[in-house]
Design an enzyme around this catalytic site. Structure first.
Site, PDB file in Angstrom:
ATOM      1  N   ASP A   1       1.703   1.661   6.280  1.00  0.00           N
ATOM      2  CA  ASP A   1       1.040   1.040   5.128  1.00  0.00           C
ATOM      3  C   ASP A   1       0.301   2.138   4.372  1.00  0.00           C
ATOM      4  O   ASP A   1       0.137   3.255   4.875  1.00  0.00           O
ATOM      5  CB  ASP A   1       0.063  -0.046   5.604  1.00  0.00           C
ATOM      6  CG  ASP A   1      -0.573  -0.843   4.466  1.00  0.00           C
ATOM      7  OD1 ASP A   1      -0.018  -0.851   3.350  1.00  0.00           O
ATOM      8  OD2 ASP A   1      -1.638  -1.442   4.682  1.00  0.00           O
ATOM      9  N   SER A   2      -0.153   1.808   3.173  1.00  0.00           N
ATOM     10  CA  SER A   2      -0.967   2.777   2.437  1.00  0.00           C
ATOM     11  C   SER A   2      -2.344   2.924   3.061  1.00  0.00           C
ATOM     12  O   SER A   2      -2.973   3.981   2.971  1.00  0.00           O
ATOM     13  CB  SER A   2      -1.107   2.354   0.974  1.00  0.00           C
ATOM     14  OG  SER A   2      -1.800   1.121   0.873  1.00  0.00           O
TER      15      SER A   2
ATOM     16  N   CYS B   1       3.573  -3.372   4.439  1.00  0.00           N
ATOM     17  CA  CYS B   1       2.948  -3.308   3.126  1.00  0.00           C
ATOM     18  C   CYS B   1       3.856  -4.036   2.154  1.00  0.00           C
ATOM     19  O   CYS B   1       5.028  -3.668   2.008  1.00  0.00           O
ATOM     20  CB  CYS B   1       2.774  -1.848   2.709  1.00  0.00           C
ATOM     21  SG  CYS B   1       2.246  -1.596   1.003  1.00  0.00           S
TER      22      CYS B   1
ATOM     23  N   GLU C   1     -10.669  -2.860   3.511  1.00  0.00           N
ATOM     24  CA  GLU C   1     -10.900  -1.541   4.109  1.00  0.00           C
ATOM     25  C   GLU C   1     -12.380  -1.374   4.470  1.00  0.00           C
ATOM     26  O   GLU C   1     -12.721  -0.846   5.530  1.00  0.00           O
ATOM     27  CB  GLU C   1     -10.451  -0.448   3.138  1.00  0.00           C
ATOM     28  CG  GLU C   1      -8.950  -0.432   2.851  1.00  0.00           C
ATOM     29  CD  GLU C   1      -8.193   0.562   3.709  1.00  0.00           C
ATOM     30  OE1 GLU C   1      -8.777   1.576   4.125  1.00  0.00           O
ATOM     31  OE2 GLU C   1      -6.985   0.324   3.955  1.00  0.00           O
TER      32      GLU C   1
ATOM     33  N   CYS D   1      -0.518  -9.487   0.513  1.00  0.00           N
ATOM     34  CA  CYS D   1      -0.850  -8.090   0.801  1.00  0.00           C
ATOM     35  C   CYS D   1      -1.326  -8.086   2.235  1.00  0.00           C
ATOM     36  O   CYS D   1      -2.125  -8.947   2.626  1.00  0.00           O
ATOM     37  CB  CYS D   1      -1.940  -7.572  -0.144  1.00  0.00           C
ATOM     38  SG  CYS D   1      -2.625  -5.955   0.329  1.00  0.00           S
TER      39      CYS D   1
ATOM     40  N   HIS E   1      -3.388  -6.372   3.697  1.00  0.00           N
ATOM     41  CA  HIS E   1      -4.838  -6.220   3.836  1.00  0.00           C
ATOM     42  C   HIS E   1      -5.562  -7.570   3.867  1.00  0.00           C
ATOM     43  O   HIS E   1      -6.607  -7.705   4.501  1.00  0.00           O
ATOM     44  CB  HIS E   1      -5.412  -5.405   2.667  1.00  0.00           C
ATOM     45  CG  HIS E   1      -5.292  -3.926   2.814  1.00  0.00           C
ATOM     46  ND1 HIS E   1      -4.117  -3.258   2.553  1.00  0.00           N
ATOM     47  CD2 HIS E   1      -6.190  -2.978   3.190  1.00  0.00           C
ATOM     48  CE1 HIS E   1      -4.307  -1.959   2.760  1.00  0.00           C
ATOM     49  NE2 HIS E   1      -5.550  -1.769   3.147  1.00  0.00           N
TER      50      HIS E   1
END
Length: 265
Positions: free
Chosen positions: A11-12, A75, A153, A189, A191
């Site tokens: 993932d990023s 992702c 994050e 997403c 996240h």
């Protein structure tokens, strides 16, 4: 003989932990490598050409170093843009991540679904295709949020969060025409499941959230069925394309997901 080749999740940032977690439950013996392109984070605001070039190149380097048996592009943005490029470049199984529109349509009673993703994901024609195929009788309302990626994050770094920020993000869905009828939201997403509790608390009325993590875990288990695993998975590895102070603050969250070792790519 035991096969020590790992599963590699990419993932990023750290959003792909929401995919790694259910896979770890299904396959507790699997060695794990989690790769985050911290130097390229976030993908949701980058151009499609950049992502299409960057992701296959990085995964080629990761495959050469770690020799995984399977790669998960954990992702949505990278999958909707670069999945075909990666499969063309690498001769190992690649599992992508797509918005969970099909299960959302099965759950919705109001036939109004919200799709919450990055700007890059929600504008993809692939999302149009999924909506037409699996939710043709639903109103599908989309909203892209880079802010929510940053909030996820921050949560994993142990930073305090302001509930008002989640209200603002969700307003991007509920304030659109017909948005008051949304009863299911697709976390499009990886996240976003990490802050699902905060999103649920900020929603103006009760909604259900769905994401692709459990389905991806089942797909990984299917593709690796019958393969040998080591007796113990050993120490999981988290690898970043840039190491900085923010990565060190992620160490406790990474360790909680079985990733005790941190490396640089």
């Amino acid at each position: 003989m035991a096969d020590a080749r790992p599963l590699l999740f990419f993932d990023s940032g750290v959003g792909g932990l929401s995919v790694l977690a259910p896979a770890r439950v299904l396959l507790p013996q699997a060695p794990l490598v989690y790769a985050a392109d911290s130097a390229g984070f976030p993908y949701g605001t980058r151009s499609e050409d950049e992502i299409a070039a960057r992701v296959p190149a990085l995964l080629g380097r990761l495959a050469e170093r770690y020799r995984p048996r399977l790669i998960v592009i954990a992702c949505n943005t990278a999958s909707t843009i670069a999945l075909a490029h990666v499969r063309a470049a690498l001769d190992i199984p690649i599992v992508g991540t797509v918005p969970a529109i099909k299960p959302a349509a099965l759950l919705s009673k109001t036939r109004t679904i919200g799709v919450l993703g990055t700007q890059a994901t929600v504008r993809q024609p692939y999302v149009d295709k999924l909506a037409a195929e699996f939710a043709a009788d639903c109103k599908v309302i989309r909203h892209g949020s880079a802010e929510l990626v940053a909030l996820a994050e921050a949560k994993l770094r142990g930073e305090p969060l302001d509930p008002a920020d989640f209200t603002t993000v969700l307003d991007g869905l509920f304030s659109q025409p017909g948005g008051e009828s949304i009863d299911v939201i697709v976390n499009a997403c990886t996240h976003f499941p990490l802050v699902e509790a905060e999103l649920a608390a900020a929603a103006p009325h009760p909604v259900k959230f769905v994401d692709g993590g459990p389905g991806i875990a089942r797909r990984i288990a299917h593709l690796t069925a019958g393969q040998a695993w080591p007796d113990s998975p050993g120490e999981g590895i988290a690898v970043f394309t840039r190491l900085d102070d923010s990565v060190s603050r992620l160490a406790p969250a990474l360790a909680a997901h079985g990733l005790a070792r941190i490396e640089a790519l």
